[in-house]
Design an enzyme around this catalytic site. Structure first.
Site, PDB file in Angstrom:
ATOM      1  N   ASP A  87       0.813  -1.219   0.000  1.00  0.00           N
ATOM      2  CA  ASP A  87       0.000   0.000   0.000  1.00  0.00           C
ATOM      3  C   ASP A  87       0.848   1.271   0.000  1.00  0.00           C
ATOM      4  O   ASP A  87       0.441   2.305   0.539  1.00  0.00           O
ATOM      5  CB  ASP A  87      -0.945  -0.008   1.203  1.00  0.00           C
ATOM      6  CG  ASP A  87      -2.067  -1.021   1.030  1.00  0.00           C
ATOM      7  OD1 ASP A  87      -2.598  -1.127  -0.090  1.00  0.00           O
ATOM      8  OD2 ASP A  87      -2.407  -1.698   2.013  1.00  0.00           O
ATOM      9  N   ASP A 148      -6.762  -4.729  -4.152  1.00  0.00           N
ATOM     10  CA  ASP A 148      -6.482  -3.369  -3.696  1.00  0.00           C
ATOM     11  C   ASP A 148      -5.246  -2.773  -4.376  1.00  0.00           C
ATOM     12  O   ASP A 148      -5.114  -1.559  -4.513  1.00  0.00           O
ATOM     13  CB  ASP A 148      -6.252  -3.323  -2.184  1.00  0.00           C
ATOM     14  CG  ASP A 148      -7.256  -4.112  -1.369  1.00  0.00           C
ATOM     15  OD1 ASP A 148      -7.657  -5.206  -1.809  1.00  0.00           O
ATOM     16  OD2 ASP A 148      -7.617  -3.664  -0.264  1.00  0.00           O
TER      17      ASP A 148
END
Length: 374
Positions: A87, A148
Site C-alpha cells: 500500500d 487493492d
C-alpha cells in the site's frame, strides 16, 4: 448540493486538524477516529484530504497542515516504518506526490520516487505479482496478491513518466494483467485475493481476507477494480483495461439496493442488520467520474453511468454524510472495515472520507485528485 457538502466537509477537516495534531486517523469506533503515529496503510488519505482542501480553497491553513504530513512521511521513509506491504501508493501518492503536483516541490518528487522503489521490491518473479503483505517468507501471505493493489499501481506508472525507467511501467502492467486474469471472475465479479505457490509461481486459487466467503464478492474489492482498471487504462490506453473497468462497474451497479449504496459484500445475507460499506460506493463514485471521462457520447454506458453516479452521490450526501453534525469527526457514516473480524464494521473510514471528498470536488470544480498528472 455538492458545494454545500464540500463546505461542510472542509469545516470538519479544519476541526480535525486541531483534534488530530500530528497523528493520523484510521477507522473510528463510536464516532471517534482511532489515531496513529503514521504507521498504518491508510495515513495517506488524510494527507490527500488536506491537499484537496487547499486546492479547493486556496487557504494556507490546509496547505501547512498538508506539508506537515509530508514531513511525517519523509521520516517514515527514512526509518522504514511499516512499509513491508504493497500500500505504498496509498501512502505516498496522496502525500508527497500530491505535494509535487500542487507545488512542484522537488524534494517531494524525490521522496515519491523512493516510495516507488519500495513498492518495486515487492515484485515476485515466480508467479509475476506484487506481494500484498509481509516479507517473502511470510507463511500466510508470501504468495498473495490482492485487488487493492490496483490503486497502488499509479505510483509506478507515474515513476515511469518521471524517469523514463521502463521497469516501473513493465511491473505495473504485469500486475494489472495478472489482476485481470486471476482476480476478475467470468461473471465480472472479483476475488479479494489470489494465492501463488512461492516456490514455483504456480497459481493456487482465489480467496478472501475481508469478504463474506472465498467465493463471494467483497464490495470494496470490486470498487478497487472499477477505479484501478480505469486508471490503468489512462496510463496505457489498453482497451482491455477500459473494458474490464466497465464490466466491473456494471456488476457493482447492478448489485446496489434501492438507496444506491452498497452492502459490505454482495453475497452476504441481507436483512435489516446487514452492514453497508459507504466507502465502497465513494470509491466507485470517484472511479465513475474518471471512467465517464474516457467514454464518448456514443457509448451506451456513458448516460447510465452519469445517472447512477448522481443517484449514488446524492444518497451518500443525503443519507450517509454527517452534514449538520458539526462535531462529527468523519464525513461518511456506515463504512465497514473488516466485518468478519469485528473491526469497525459500521463507522467512519478515512478512505471513505477521502474518496467522497475527491468525488465531490471533481463534480463541483473538476479537481481531479493525485493519481496522475495532466
Amino acid at each position: 448540493m455538492w458545494k454545500h457538502a464540500i463546505e461542510d466537509a472542509m469545516m470538519k477537516i479544519r476541526n480535525n486538524v486541531e483534534r488530530f495534531g500530528d497523528r493520523f486517523p484510521h477507522v473510528s469506533e463510536n464516532g471517534k477516529y482511532e489515531l496513529n503515529n503514521n504507521e498504518d496503510w491508510t495515513n495517506g488519505f488524510w494527507s490527500g484530504m488536506l491537499w484537496l482542501s487547499y486546492e479547493y480553497s486556496g487557504d494556507e491553513f490546509y496547505r501547512e497542515a498538508a506539508r506537515r504530513t509530508v514531513e511525517s512521511f519523509k521520516r517514515r521513509m527514512e526509518q522504514h516504518i511499516v512499509l513491508d506491504h504493497h500500500d505504498i501508493g496509498f501512502l505516498y501518492t496522496l502525500s508527497s506526490q500530491a505535494q509535487w503536483i500542487v507545488e512542484r516541490n522537488e524534494e517531494a518528487k524525490q521522496l515519491t520516487l523512493q516510495a516507488a522503489d519500495v513498492l518495486m521490491r515487492r515484485w515476485r518473479e515466480k508467479g509475476e505479482y506484487i506481494q500484498a503483505w509481509g516479507l517473502p517468507d511470510n507463511a500466510q501471505h508470501g504468495g498473495r496478491m490482492i485487488i487493492d493493489c490496483l490503486l497502488n499501481l499509479p505510483l509506478l506508472f507515474w515513476a515511469y513518466e518521471q524517469t523514463g525507467n521502463e521497469r516501473y511501467r513493465e511491473i505495473a502492467i504485469k500486475q494489472a494483467d495478472q489482476s485481470r486474469r486471476y482476480l476478475v471472475r467470468g461473471d465480472d465479479s472479483s476475488y479479494h485475493t489470489f494465492v501463488f505457490n512461492t516456490e514455483t509461481g504456480e497459481p493456487l486459487g482465489g480467496a478472501t481476507h475481508q469478504g463474506y466467503t472465498n467465493g463471494s464478492t467483497w464490495a470494496r474489492g470490486q470498487a478497487w477494480g472499477v477505479y484501478g482498471f480505469t486508471l490503468a487504462y489512462r496510463y496505457t490506453r489498453n482497451p482491455l483495461y477500459l473494458d474490464t473497468a466497465k464490466r466491473m462497474a456494471n456488476y457493482f451497479l447492478e448489485q446496489l439496493p434501492e438507496d444506491h449504496v452498497a452492502y459490505w459484500d454482495f453475497n452476504a445475507p441481507v436483512d435489516v442488520n446487514t452492514y453497508r460499506d459507504s466507502s465502497a460506493s465513494a470509491i466507485v463514485a470517484a472511479g465513475l467520474i474518471e471512467l465517464i471521462g474516457h467514454l464518448d457520447d456514443s457509448d451506451p454506458d456513458r448516460a447510465e453511468y452519469e445517472e447512477k453516479l448522481k443517484l449514488s452521490m446524492t444518497s451518500l450526501v443525503d443519507n450517509y454524510s454527517t452534514i449538520g453534525e458539526d462535531d462529527a469527526e468523519g464525513l461518511l457514516k456506515h463504512g465497514s472495515y473488516y466485518v468478519r473480524g469485528g473491526v469497525a464494521p459500521d463507522d467512519y473510514m478515512i478512505w471513505g472520507d477521502y474518496y467522497y471528498l475527491e468525488a465531490l470536488m471533481r463534480m463541483d470544480k473538476g479537481i481531479k485528485g493525485y493519481w496522475y498528472e495532466l
